[in-house]
Design an enzyme around this catalytic site. Sequence first.
Site, mmCIF file in Angstrom:
data_model
loop_
_atom_site.group_PDB
_atom_site.id
_atom_site.type_symbol
_atom_site.label_atom_id
_atom_site.label_comp_id
_atom_site.label_asym_id
_atom_site.label_seq_id
_atom_site.Cartn_x
_atom_site.Cartn_y
_atom_site.Cartn_z
ATOM 1 N N ASN A 136 0.858 -1.187 0.168
ATOM 2 C CA ASN A 136 0.132 -0.233 0.085
ATOM 3 C C ASN A 136 0.873 1.276 0.081
ATOM 4 O O ASN A 136 1.547 1.501 0.963
ATOM 5 C CB ASN A 136 -0.779 -0.189 1.312
ATOM 6 C CG ASN A 136 -1.803 1.263 1.442
ATOM 7 O OD1 ASN A 136 -1.770 2.124 0.457
ATOM 8 N ND2 ASN A 136 -2.379 1.366 2.332
ATOM 9 N N TRP A 137 0.988 2.025 -1.112
ATOM 10 C CA TRP A 137 1.888 3.182 -1.241
ATOM 11 C C TRP A 137 1.279 4.389 -0.400
ATOM 12 O O TRP A 137 1.982 5.400 -0.299
ATOM 13 C CB TRP A 137 2.006 3.527 -2.967
ATOM 14 C CG TRP A 137 3.000 2.893 -3.325
ATOM 15 C CD1 TRP A 137 4.052 1.909 -2.852
ATOM 16 C CD2 TRP A 137 3.462 2.886 -4.726
ATOM 17 N NE1 TRP A 137 4.791 1.114 -3.923
ATOM 18 C CE2 TRP A 137 4.786 2.087 -4.943
ATOM 19 C CE3 TRP A 137 3.078 3.586 -5.883
ATOM 20 C CZ2 TRP A 137 5.149 1.912 -6.089
ATOM 21 C CZ3 TRP A 137 3.581 3.551 -7.035
ATOM 22 C CH2 TRP A 137 4.895 2.690 -7.149
ATOM 23 N N LYS A 138 0.078 4.364 -0.099
ATOM 24 C CA LYS A 138 -0.584 5.227 0.689
ATOM 25 C C LYS A 138 -0.176 6.722 -0.347
ATOM 26 O O LYS A 138 -0.613 6.487 -1.426
ATOM 27 C CB LYS A 138 -0.034 5.724 1.891
ATOM 28 C CG LYS A 138 -0.127 4.243 2.825
ATOM 29 C CD LYS A 138 0.177 4.106 4.316
ATOM 30 C CE LYS A 138 0.014 3.008 5.022
ATOM 31 N NZ LYS A 138 0.078 3.033 6.340
ATOM 32 N N HIS A 151 -9.303 0.909 5.072
ATOM 33 C CA HIS A 151 -8.161 1.116 5.935
ATOM 34 C C HIS A 151 -8.169 2.161 7.278
ATOM 35 O O HIS A 151 -8.920 3.090 7.243
ATOM 36 C CB HIS A 151 -6.927 1.561 5.037
ATOM 37 C CG HIS A 151 -5.553 1.950 5.599
ATOM 38 N ND1 HIS A 151 -5.134 2.304 6.488
ATOM 39 C CD2 HIS A 151 -4.618 0.677 5.386
ATOM 40 C CE1 HIS A 151 -3.965 2.347 6.828
ATOM 41 N NE2 HIS A 151 -3.519 1.138 6.184
ATOM 42 N N GLU A 179 -6.006 -5.570 10.871
ATOM 43 C CA GLU A 179 -5.113 -4.210 11.089
ATOM 44 C C GLU A 179 -5.283 -3.844 12.352
ATOM 45 O O GLU A 179 -5.898 -2.697 12.478
ATOM 46 C CB GLU A 179 -5.503 -3.253 9.926
ATOM 47 C CG GLU A 179 -4.538 -2.185 9.402
ATOM 48 C CD GLU A 179 -5.296 -1.126 8.841
ATOM 49 O OE1 GLU A 179 -4.624 -0.181 8.198
ATOM 50 O OE2 GLU A 179 -6.518 -0.951 9.410
ATOM 51 N N GLY A 231 3.147 1.167 12.998
ATOM 52 C CA GLY A 231 4.237 2.291 13.227
ATOM 53 C C GLY A 231 4.578 2.282 14.845
ATOM 54 O O GLY A 231 5.163 2.975 15.393
ATOM 55 N N GLY A 273 2.457 -1.508 4.479
ATOM 56 C CA GLY A 273 2.555 -0.018 4.410
ATOM 57 C C GLY A 273 4.122 0.319 3.859
ATOM 58 O O GLY A 273 4.544 0.105 2.758
HETATM 59 P P1 PGA Z 1 3.083 -0.079 8.251
HETATM 60 O O1 PGA Z 1 1.432 0.246 7.811
HETATM 61 O O2 PGA Z 1 3.426 -1.322 7.720
HETATM 62 O O3 PGA Z 1 3.812 1.106 7.470
HETATM 63 O O4 PGA Z 1 3.106 0.098 9.559
HETATM 64 C C1 PGA Z 1 0.586 -0.738 7.914
HETATM 65 C C2 PGA Z 1 -0.790 -0.165 7.558
HETATM 66 O O5 PGA Z 1 -1.052 0.967 7.357
HETATM 67 O O6 PGA Z 1 -1.783 -1.113 7.308
#
Ligand code: PGA
Length: 258
Positions: free
Chosen positions: A12-14, A101, A171, A177, A238
């Site tokens: 997931n590039w966000k 999400h 999730e 984080g 992420g």
């Molecule tokens: P992260 O994000 O792997 O950067 O902690 C995970 C997520 O947002 O599902």
Amino acid sequence: MIKRTPPLIIGNWKATPNLKDEATKFIKQLEKKITSSKVKLPKKCYYLAVPEIFIPILVPLAKHGYIGSETIPGYKEGQETGATTARQLASGGAMFSIIAHSEVRRRGETEEERAKKVEQSLLAGLTSVVCFGEKARDKEGKYLEELESDVKGTLGNIKRELFSNLIVAYEPVWAIGAAVPATAGECFEAVIAIRRALASLAGIDHAKKVHVLYGGTVTRDSAAAFLEEGGVNGLLLGRASQEVTSFFETIVSSYRGK
Ligand code: PGA
């Protein structure tokens, strides 16, 4: 519909990267690494959710993966300025969509809106990756009941035959984080609760078709442990998917094992 064989590794590039050229360079480099990988990888070995403007650009380059959308706005075709429909995303080449999400939820998405998005996404033929996870845990285990109730509330009206195109990502928001990430054991108990909710909604046979992923923070070093001990069929990444070497190495370690 995507024919799925675990492990499913979904990046997931966000809101990254800023530039189209960076996005295309990433996919070209990733494809090169996959082509010359010493570890045998399946023909399609990654899913990558990207900012929607990049979808049609990246689809022709992603020979070994599926490109998808990070969310869908949940509107139908018509007079809705600024909205992209699930069918438009599919027409632009998206094969899947992430829904609910935690970063979308925190902007105020309601259970009703989530349910609508899942339905539209599935009806548009997109494999739908729906996220669930508690913000915090309590000692009494109430969070497991809340998790099950959210799964039932969001997916309760989905036609059972559409379950085969559904993926659920667990999730835990507290683990994203965080200084101390969740363990595979903590993941396992929540995944059982999710599977129980799916089975009570749709019956064991339909529920078994739903792949469940882990979507808290995962790194190339922890990927195999979550897959082997966390009770999941894949990972939703992420940051580990936002840098090409780390994404490639996480894919490889997921297929190779610990
Ligand atoms: P992260 O994000 O792997 O950067 O902690 C995970 C997520 O947002 O599902």
